[in-house]
Motif scaffolding. Structure first.
Motif, PDB file in Angstrom:
ATOM      1  N   ASN A  11       0.820  -1.207   0.000  1.00  0.00           N
ATOM      2  CA  ASN A  11       0.000   0.000   0.000  1.00  0.00           C
ATOM      3  C   ASN A  11       0.854   1.256   0.000  1.00  0.00           C
ATOM      4  N   TRP A  12       1.991   1.201   0.669  1.00  0.00           N
ATOM      5  CA  TRP A  12       2.880   2.343   0.781  1.00  0.00           C
ATOM      6  C   TRP A  12       4.175   1.999   0.067  1.00  0.00           C
ATOM      7  N   PRO A  13       4.358   2.448  -1.185  1.00  0.00           N
ATOM      8  CA  PRO A  13       5.556   2.075  -1.936  1.00  0.00           C
ATOM      9  C   PRO A  13       6.842   2.595  -1.298  1.00  0.00           C
ATOM     10  N   GLU A  14       7.815   1.737  -1.208  1.00  0.00           N
ATOM     11  CA  GLU A  14       9.149   2.088  -0.723  1.00  0.00           C
ATOM     12  C   GLU A  14      10.129   1.714  -1.832  1.00  0.00           C
ATOM     13  N   TYR A  15      10.614   2.710  -2.540  1.00  0.00           N
ATOM     14  CA  TYR A  15      11.518   2.479  -3.658  1.00  0.00           C
ATOM     15  C   TYR A  15      12.963   2.474  -3.180  1.00  0.00           C
ATOM     16  N   ASN A  16      13.725   1.481  -3.645  1.00  0.00           N
ATOM     17  CA  ASN A  16      15.148   1.348  -3.303  1.00  0.00           C
ATOM     18  C   ASN A  16      15.374   1.266  -1.796  1.00  0.00           C
ATOM     19  N   LYS A  17      14.433   0.654  -1.074  1.00  0.00           N
ATOM     20  CA  LYS A  17      14.559   0.563   0.385  1.00  0.00           C
ATOM     21  C   LYS A  17      14.310  -0.843   0.914  1.00  0.00           C
ATOM     22  N   GLY A  18      14.318  -1.814   0.086  1.00  0.00           N
ATOM     23  CA  GLY A  18      14.060  -3.159   0.572  1.00  0.00           C
ATOM     24  C   GLY A  18      14.953  -4.175  -0.109  1.00  0.00           C
ATOM     25  N   LEU A  19      14.746  -5.421   0.267  1.00  0.00           N
ATOM     26  CA  LEU A  19      15.465  -6.528  -0.356  1.00  0.00           C
ATOM     27  C   LEU A  19      14.884  -6.814  -1.732  1.00  0.00           C
ATOM     28  N   THR A  20      15.678  -7.427  -2.568  1.00  0.00           N
ATOM     29  CA  THR A  20      15.107  -7.955  -3.806  1.00  0.00           C
ATOM     30  C   THR A  20      14.232  -9.148  -3.430  1.00  0.00           C
ATOM     31  N   LEU A  21      13.355  -9.528  -4.323  1.00  0.00           N
ATOM     32  CA  LEU A  21      12.514 -10.692  -4.051  1.00  0.00           C
ATOM     33  C   LEU A  21      13.374 -11.940  -3.884  1.00  0.00           C
ATOM     34  N   ALA A  22      14.422 -12.065  -4.687  1.00  0.00           N
ATOM     35  CA  ALA A  22      15.315 -13.228  -4.581  1.00  0.00           C
ATOM     36  C   ALA A  22      16.008 -13.276  -3.225  1.00  0.00           C
ATOM     37  N   ASP A  23      16.510 -12.138  -2.753  1.00  0.00           N
ATOM     38  CA  ASP A  23      17.177 -12.104  -1.446  1.00  0.00           C
ATOM     39  C   ASP A  23      16.193 -12.376  -0.312  1.00  0.00           C
ATOM     40  N   ALA A  24      15.000 -11.816  -0.403  1.00  0.00           N
ATOM     41  CA  ALA A  24      13.992 -12.052   0.638  1.00  0.00           C
ATOM     42  C   ALA A  24      13.573 -13.517   0.665  1.00  0.00           C
ATOM     43  N   THR A  25      13.430 -14.120  -0.508  1.00  0.00           N
ATOM     44  CA  THR A  25      13.057 -15.537  -0.580  1.00  0.00           C
ATOM     45  C   THR A  25      14.157 -16.412   0.011  1.00  0.00           C
ATOM     46  N   ALA A  26      15.401 -16.114  -0.302  1.00  0.00           N
ATOM     47  CA  ALA A  26      16.529 -16.883   0.239  1.00  0.00           C
ATOM     48  C   ALA A  26      16.610 -16.740   1.752  1.00  0.00           C
ATOM     49  N   ALA A  27      16.424 -15.525   2.265  1.00  0.00           N
ATOM     50  CA  ALA A  27      16.462 -15.307   3.713  1.00  0.00           C
ATOM     51  C   ALA A  27      15.311 -16.039   4.401  1.00  0.00           C
ATOM     52  N   LEU A  28      14.135 -15.980   3.809  1.00  0.00           N
ATOM     53  CA  LEU A  28      12.985 -16.669   4.392  1.00  0.00           C
ATOM     54  C   LEU A  28      13.209 -18.180   4.418  1.00  0.00           C
ATOM     55  N   ALA A  29      13.821 -18.708   3.365  1.00  0.00           N
ATOM     56  CA  ALA A  29      14.100 -20.152   3.328  1.00  0.00           C
ATOM     57  C   ALA A  29      14.996 -20.563   4.481  1.00  0.00           C
ATOM     58  N   VAL A  30      15.986 -19.751   4.799  1.00  0.00           N
ATOM     59  CA  VAL A  30      16.876 -20.047   5.926  1.00  0.00           C
ATOM     60  C   VAL A  30      16.098 -19.993   7.238  1.00  0.00           C
ATOM     61  N   LEU A  31      15.274 -18.983   7.391  1.00  0.00           N
ATOM     62  CA  LEU A  31      14.507 -18.836   8.639  1.00  0.00           C
ATOM     63  C   LEU A  31      13.536 -19.985   8.863  1.00  0.00           C
ATOM     64  N   VAL A  32      12.774 -20.354   7.842  1.00  0.00           N
ATOM     65  CA  VAL A  32      11.774 -21.407   8.036  1.00  0.00           C
ATOM     66  C   VAL A  32      12.400 -22.794   8.155  1.00  0.00           C
ATOM     67  N   ALA A  33      13.656 -22.938   7.724  1.00  0.00           N
ATOM     68  CA  ALA A  33      14.347 -24.225   7.879  1.00  0.00           C
ATOM     69  C   ALA A  33      14.809 -24.454   9.310  1.00  0.00           C
ATOM     70  N   HIS A  34      14.870 -23.400  10.092  1.00  0.00           N
ATOM     71  CA  HIS A  34      15.306 -23.530  11.482  1.00  0.00           C
ATOM     72  C   HIS A  34      14.246 -24.299  12.278  1.00  0.00           C
ATOM     73  N   PRO A  35      14.664 -25.246  13.118  1.00  0.00           N
ATOM     74  CA  PRO A  35      13.693 -26.046  13.876  1.00  0.00           C
ATOM     75  C   PRO A  35      12.839 -25.218  14.842  1.00  0.00           C
TER      76      PRO A  35
END
Length: 73
Positions: A11-35
């Motif tokens: 809803n609130w665009p943030e340009y050049n202020k976040g992760l790429t989708l690829a980086d966010a997906t990779a980080a999320l994969a690491v987090l959800v793999a944690h027991p």
């Protein structure tokens, strides 16, 4: 936060202020793999900001499925 240029879905665009989708997906994969990971909340997805054909929603769904499946992005 995913950069609005990479995935225009907030809803609130943030340009050049976040992760790429690829980086966010990779980080999320690491987090959800944690027991210790017991849940996940996805916030602020506004389909009106994305492509009218639904491709933005499909892109987000595919990224989440990839991260949650344990497969590399």
């Amino acid at each position: 936060m995913i950069d609005f240029y990479d995935l225009p879905a907030a809803n609130w665009p943030e340009y050049n202020k976040g992760l790429t989708l690829a980086d966010a997906t990779a980080a999320l994969a690491v987090l959800v793999a944690h027991p210790g990971c017991a849940g996940l909340t996805v916030t602020e997805f506004n389909p009106d900001r994305g492509e009218p054909d639904g491709s933005t929603a499909r892109t987000l769904a595919a990224a989440l499925a990839t991260a949650l499946s344990g497969r590399p992005y």
